[in-house]
Design a protein around this motif. Structure first.
Motif, short mmCIF file in Angstrom:
data_model
loop_
_atom_site.label_atom_id
_atom_site.label_comp_id
_atom_site.label_asym_id
_atom_site.label_seq_id
_atom_site.Cartn_x
_atom_site.Cartn_y
_atom_site.Cartn_z
N GLY A 1 -4.18 -8.04 -2.38
CA GLY A 1 -5.36 -8.56 -2.15
C GLY A 1 -6.70 -7.76 -1.87
O GLY A 1 -7.53 -8.05 -2.39
N CYS A 2 -6.34 -7.11 -0.85
CA CYS A 2 -7.63 -6.09 -0.59
C CYS A 2 -7.74 -5.18 -1.77
O CYS A 2 -9.08 -4.65 -1.78
N ARG A 3 -6.73 -4.63 -2.48
CA ARG A 3 -7.34 -3.72 -3.94
C ARG A 3 -8.21 -4.64 -4.90
O ARG A 3 -9.08 -4.19 -5.26
N GLU A 4 -7.62 -5.83 -4.97
CA GLU A 4 -8.53 -6.73 -5.76
C GLU A 4 -9.80 -7.31 -5.32
O GLU A 4 -10.75 -7.37 -6.24
N HIS A 5 -9.63 -7.65 -4.04
CA HIS A 5 -11.07 -8.25 -3.45
C HIS A 5 -11.17 -7.68 -2.16
O HIS A 5 -10.83 -8.40 -1.19
N PRO A 6 -11.75 -6.44 -2.17
CA PRO A 6 -11.98 -5.99 -0.59
C PRO A 6 -12.71 -6.90 0.55
O PRO A 6 -13.66 -7.51 -0.29
#
Length: 242
Positions: free
Chosen positions: A64-69
């Motif tokens: 999730g943090c990779r796709e949408h920081p």
């Protein structure tokens, strides 16, 4: 003597299961063993626990943090949100058991030590005014004051307002959660002068996808906050990482 008298009238009970213990605010041995505190490996950004260190890769980030920081800098949680954590958090949230904040707060301080070290002010996630009227208190504010006392940090309980009542998020996907809460928080105009240039630690009871924390961070950053971190009592694991 007063404490001894109180213990005779109201014998100490485990905070989670009501079994006898030696002091108020303790867990019994069984419940302590069941307390699932979050530690490494975890996502460096949002704090969600990993089943194995390899899941985070070189950057130690969840999918999730990779796709949408997220807009917040880092988030940390004391407990994995499981059946045992629910026995502490749900009575605090819905059952007027505000004394449970004094049990959760030390665990939160340990989990968020690095965030508290750089925080200038603690801010709770606000409730909508109708829900606050029904519940009579904001559990996030209760936790913020308990953590603030232990960590020696100021708390601005009314820094933010929830501008509209959102639908329940429990059954929604992460994307739907983000859409539902987007734009639903604002900094209170009377507090705007206390926001600019300061580092904030946002406090809440439970974090699932991080949509609410992200929406609150957006409002604080728009009002001029230098940075926003997040500290919660419990974190719902990402099913993709089990």
């Amino acid at each position: 003597m007063g404490r001894l008298a109180l213990d005779l009238l109201l014998p100490p009970r485990c905070a989670a299961c009501d079994n006898p213990v030696s002091m108020h605010g303790q867990f019994c041995a069984t419940c302590f063993a069941r307390t699932n505190m979050i530690g490494p490996p975890l996502c460096d950004r949002c704090g969600v626990p990993f089943a194995a260190v390899e899941q985070g890769g070189l950057e130690a980030l969840c999918p999730g943090c990779r796709e949408h920081p997220p807009l917040f800098r880092q988030a940390r949680a004391a407990l994995r949100y499981d059946e045992h954590a629910r026995r502490l958090i749900l009575p605090l949230k819905h059952g007027d058991r505000i004394e449970l904040a004094s049990i959760l707060a030390p665990m939160m301080v340990r989990a968020g030590a690095a965030l508290l070290a750089r925080a200038e002010v603690l801010v709770p996630v606000p409730l909508h005014r109708r829900r606050l009227f029904q519940r009579k208190y904001n559990q996030a504010a209760v936790l913020a004051f308990a953590v603030g006392r232990l960590a020696g940090r100021a708390v601005i309980a009314d820094a933010m307002v929830r501008t509209r009542r959102t639908d329940p998020l429990d059954e929604k996907s992460p994307e739907d959660r983000a859409r539902e809460v987007a734009g639903s928080f604002e900094v209170r105009p009377s507090r705007s002068a206390q926001i600019a240039g300061r580092t904030f630690l946002l406090v809440d009871d439970v974090m699932t996808s991080g949509a609410t924390a992200n929406a609150c961070a957006a409002a604080l950053l728009e009002a001029g906050a230098a940075a926003v971190d997040v500290l919660v009592a419990a974190r719902v694991p990402d099913p993709r990482l089990n």
